[in-house]
Design a protein around this motif. Structure first.
Motif, PDB file in Angstrom:
ATOM      1  N   LEU A   1       0.822  -1.216   0.000  1.00 48.15           N
ATOM      2  CA  LEU A   1       0.000   0.000   0.000  1.00 48.15           C
ATOM      3  C   LEU A   1       0.855   1.265   0.000  1.00 48.15           C
ATOM      4  O   LEU A   1       0.649   2.162  -0.829  1.00 48.15           O
ATOM      5  N   PHE A   2       1.818   1.338   0.907  1.00 54.49           N
ATOM      6  CA  PHE A   2       2.566   2.573   1.084  1.00 54.49           C
ATOM      7  C   PHE A   2       3.428   2.910  -0.131  1.00 54.49           C
ATOM      8  O   PHE A   2       3.500   4.083  -0.538  1.00 54.49           O
ATOM      9  N   ALA A   3       4.122   1.914  -0.698  1.00 46.10           N
ATOM     10  CA  ALA A   3       5.013   2.192  -1.821  1.00 46.10           C
ATOM     11  C   ALA A   3       4.270   2.757  -3.035  1.00 46.10           C
ATOM     12  O   ALA A   3       4.707   3.762  -3.621  1.00 46.10           O
ATOM     13  N   PRO A   4       3.138   2.176  -3.468  1.00 51.49           N
ATOM     14  CA  PRO A   4       2.404   2.774  -4.589  1.00 51.49           C
ATOM     15  C   PRO A   4       1.891   4.183  -4.289  1.00 51.49           C
ATOM     16  O   PRO A   4       1.928   5.053  -5.158  1.00 51.49           O
ATOM     17  N   VAL A   5       1.410   4.393  -3.061  1.00 54.42           N
ATOM     18  CA  VAL A   5       0.926   5.731  -2.699  1.00 54.42           C
ATOM     19  C   VAL A   5       2.078   6.736  -2.754  1.00 54.42           C
ATOM     20  O   VAL A   5       1.928   7.859  -3.273  1.00 54.42           O
ATOM     21  N   GLN A   6       3.245   6.333  -2.230  1.00 54.11           N
ATOM     22  CA  GLN A   6       4.401   7.226  -2.283  1.00 54.11           C
ATOM     23  C   GLN A   6       4.834   7.455  -3.725  1.00 54.11           C
ATOM     24  O   GLN A   6       5.274   8.556  -4.076  1.00 54.11           O
ATOM     25  N   GLY A   7       4.701   6.441  -4.575  1.00 53.58           N
ATOM     26  CA  GLY A   7       5.039   6.606  -5.986  1.00 53.58           C
ATOM     27  C   GLY A   7       4.137   7.617  -6.683  1.00 53.58           C
ATOM     28  O   GLY A   7       4.598   8.420  -7.509  1.00 53.58           O
ATOM     29  N   VAL A   8       2.861   7.581  -6.357  1.00 56.78           N
ATOM     30  CA  VAL A   8       1.921   8.550  -6.932  1.00 56.78           C
ATOM     31  C   VAL A   8       2.306   9.970  -6.528  1.00 56.78           C
ATOM     32  O   VAL A   8       2.312  10.895  -7.348  1.00 56.78           O
ATOM     33  N   LEU A   9       2.660  10.142  -5.255  1.00 57.74           N
ATOM     34  CA  LEU A   9       3.053  11.457  -4.776  1.00 57.74           C
ATOM     35  C   LEU A   9       4.374  11.904  -5.399  1.00 57.74           C
ATOM     36  O   LEU A   9       4.550  13.089  -5.716  1.00 57.74           O
ATOM     37  N   ALA A  10       5.286  10.943  -5.606  1.00 60.09           N
ATOM     38  CA  ALA A  10       6.561  11.285  -6.237  1.00 60.09           C
ATOM     39  C   ALA A  10       6.355  11.751  -7.679  1.00 60.09           C
ATOM     40  O   ALA A  10       7.014  12.697  -8.137  1.00 60.09           O
ATOM     41  N   ASP A  11       5.447  11.097  -8.396  1.00 61.79           N
ATOM     42  CA  ASP A  11       5.161  11.507  -9.775  1.00 61.79           C
ATOM     43  C   ASP A  11       4.442  12.846  -9.827  1.00 61.79           C
ATOM     44  O   ASP A  11       4.672  13.663 -10.729  1.00 61.79           O
ATOM     45  N   ALA A  12       3.572  13.082  -8.837  1.00 63.40           N
ATOM     46  CA  ALA A  12       2.784  14.312  -8.842  1.00 63.40           C
ATOM     47  C   ALA A  12       3.602  15.527  -8.408  1.00 63.40           C
ATOM     48  O   ALA A  12       3.413  16.626  -8.935  1.00 63.40           O
ATOM     49  N   ILE A  13       4.531  15.332  -7.446  1.00 61.68           N
ATOM     50  CA  ILE A  13       5.321  16.468  -6.938  1.00 61.68           C
ATOM     51  C   ILE A  13       6.809  16.192  -7.167  1.00 61.68           C
ATOM     52  O   ILE A  13       7.371  16.590  -8.175  1.00 61.68           O
ATOM     53  N   ASP A  14       7.435  15.500  -6.211  1.00 57.83           N
ATOM     54  CA  ASP A  14       8.826  15.061  -6.378  1.00 57.83           C
ATOM     55  C   ASP A  14       9.105  13.962  -5.356  1.00 57.83           C
ATOM     56  O   ASP A  14       8.320  13.742  -4.435  1.00 57.83           O
ATOM     57  N   VAL A  15      10.239  13.278  -5.533  1.00 55.91           N
ATOM     58  CA  VAL A  15      10.565  12.130  -4.684  1.00 55.91           C
ATOM     59  C   VAL A  15      10.763  12.551  -3.233  1.00 55.91           C
ATOM     60  O   VAL A  15      10.306  11.878  -2.305  1.00 55.91           O
ATOM     61  N   ARG A  16      11.441  13.673  -3.041  1.00 55.30           N
ATOM     62  CA  ARG A  16      11.713  14.107  -1.663  1.00 55.30           C
ATOM     63  C   ARG A  16      10.421  14.361  -0.896  1.00 55.30           C
ATOM     64  O   ARG A  16      10.269  13.919   0.249  1.00 55.30           O
ATOM     65  N   THR A  17       9.470  15.021  -1.506  1.00 59.58           N
ATOM     66  CA  THR A  17       8.192  15.301  -0.843  1.00 59.58           C
ATOM     67  C   THR A  17       7.417  14.022  -0.567  1.00 59.58           C
ATOM     68  O   THR A  17       6.678  13.926   0.421  1.00 59.58           O
ATOM     69  N   SER A  18       7.594  13.012  -1.424  1.00 66.12           N
ATOM     70  CA  SER A  18       6.839  11.764  -1.261  1.00 66.12           C
ATOM     71  C   SER A  18       7.170  11.047   0.036  1.00 66.12           C
ATOM     72  O   SER A  18       6.409  10.179   0.489  1.00 66.12           O
TER      73      SER A  18
END
Length: 328
Positions: A248-265
Motif C-alpha cells: 500500500l505505502f510504496a504505490p501511494v508514495q510513488g503517486v506522490l513522487a510523480d505528482a510532486i517530487d521524490v523528496r516530498t513523497s
C-alpha cells in the motif's frame, strides 16, 4: 507462502524459546544476519553476475536459485536431526502468570494494534527502500547518477545490518517498548528531515533512517505476540501478515513522487513510522500499568509490593468488634 510460513514458525519459536522478556533481543539478533544478506547479495550479484558477458543475461542467476534450494534442503536435514525442544500449547500457556484468563485473539488489543503497527512500519520501510535510489539520483541537490545511488543504497543496507547488531545489544538491557518508541520516533524524525533537507543533509538522514529501522520489525513482533499463551502461533501469523503494508505505502508514495517530487513523497513514509512510534508509546504506558499490578492477585502494588489478601491492621479491630457483638 513458504517464506511466510517459515517466518511465522521461526519468529514465534525464537520468542517463546527462553525468557519472554528477552524475546525481542533474540529475534533482533537472529534477524541481524538477514541484514548482512540484504547488502551482500546485491554486491555479489553486481560483481559476478551482471558484468561483461552477463550484463544483459540472466543465465547465471539460475545457479543462485539452485544453490539456495540445496542449502535449504541441507538445513531441513540438520533441523530434523537437531535436538531442539518442542513447544506445544501447554508450554505456551506456561509463559503466562494467570492462565485462567486467556482472552480470545480478537480481544488481545496489543496484538490487534501490533498488526496495524507492523502494517504501517513495513509500509514505511518498503517505501523508503523503494525510492532511495530515485531520491539520490532525481534530487538536484544530491545529483548522484543511478549507479552511484545504487551503491549508496548498498551502504545504507550495511548501516541497517550494523544497526541490528547494536540494537540487539540495546534490547538485551533496555525495555523493548521504550526502545521501539525511541527508534520508530527517530525514523519518523529523520524521514521528515529528508523532506526538508538538501544535499548532504538528505544523505545523512537516509543513513540514519536505515540505522533506526533496525530493531522496529522484530520488536513490534515480539511485543504483539507477548502474553498470548495458546494463541501465540495465531497471533504470530496475524502480525506477519502486516507485511502487506508494503503493497500500500510504496504505490501511494510513488503517486506522490510523480505528482510532486521524490523528496516530498517521503511524507508517506513519515506517517508509517509515526504510527509505529505511537504503538511503542502505547505499549510503554501499558507496561508501566502492568508493573503496578501483581500477576497472581490482580491487585495494585503499593511501594513495589502487592497488596495481600489478608485484612490490614486497620481492618482487624473492626472485624473483632463485629465478632464480639455477634457473641453478645
Amino acid at each position: 507462502m513458504g517464506l511466510s510460513t517459515l517466518e511465522v514458525a521461526a519468529n514465534t519459536y525464537l520468542i517463546v524459546l527462553g525468557d519472554p522478556a528477552q524475546g525481542a533481543f533474540r529475534l533482533t539478533f537472529s534477524q541481524a544476519f538477514n541484514g548482512i544478506g540484504a547488502f551482500a547479495g546485491p554486491l555479489i550479484a553486481s560483481e559476478y553476475f551482471f558484468k561483461g558477458e552477463n550484463a544483459t543475461s540472466l543465465k547465471n542467476v539460475q545457479w543462485t536459485y539452485l544453490a539456495v534450494s540445496i542449502f535449504g534442503a541441507i538445513l531441513l536435514v540438520l533441523f530434523y536431526f537437531a535436538q531442539l525442544p518442542e513447544i506445544d500449547e501447554g508450554a505456551l500457556s506456561d509463559t503466562l502468570e494467570n492462565q485462567d484468563d486467556v482472552k480470545p485473539i480478537y480481544k488481545q488489543w496489543h496484538t490487534i494494534f501490533g498488526f496495524f503497527a507492523q502494517f504501517a512500519y513495513v509500509g514505511a520501510q518498503v517505501a523508503v527502500a523503494t525510492f532511495a535510489v530515485n531520491l539520490f539520483s532525481d534530487t538536484p541537490s544530491v545529483g548522484f547518477t543511478a549507479s552511484k545511488g545504487a551503491l549508496y543504497y548498498s551502504y545504507c543496507q550495511m548501516v541497517f545490518a550494523l544497526g541490528r547488531f547494536i540494537g540487539a545489544a540495546v534490547l538485551k538491557y533496555c525495555d523493548p517498548a521504550y526502545s521501539l518508541t525511541v527508534y520508530a520516533l527517530a525514523c519518523a524524525l529523520f524521514t521528515l528531515g529528508i523532506t526538508q533537507a538538501s544535499g548532504n543533509g538528505i544523505i545523512a538522514c537516509m543513513f540514519l533512517v536505515f540505522f533506526f529501522e533496525s530493531i522496529c520489525w522484530p520488536t513490534i513482533y515480539a511485543l504483539a505476540v507477548s502474553r498470548l499463551g495458546k494463541h501465540t502461533k495465531l497471533g504470530g501469523s496475524l502480525v506477519v501478515s502486516g507485511v502487506g503494508g508494503g503493497a500500500l505505502f510504496a504505490p501511494v508514495q510513488g503517486v506522490l513522487a510523480d505528482a510532486i517530487d521524490v523528496r516530498t513523497s517521503y511524507w508517506v513514509s513519515f506517517i508509517g513510522f509515526f504510527l509505529s512510534a505511537v504503538y511503542g508509546l502505547g505499549m510503554s504506558i501499558d507496561g508501566l500499568r502492568r508493573r503496578k499490578i501483581d500477576g497472581r492477585t490482580g491487585k495494585l502494588r503499593q511501594g513495589g509490593v502487592a497488596e495481600l489478601e489478608s485484612p490490614s491492621i486497620e481492618e482487624k479491630p473492626d472485624t473483632q468488634e463485629k465478632e464480639d457483638a455477634r457473641k453478645s
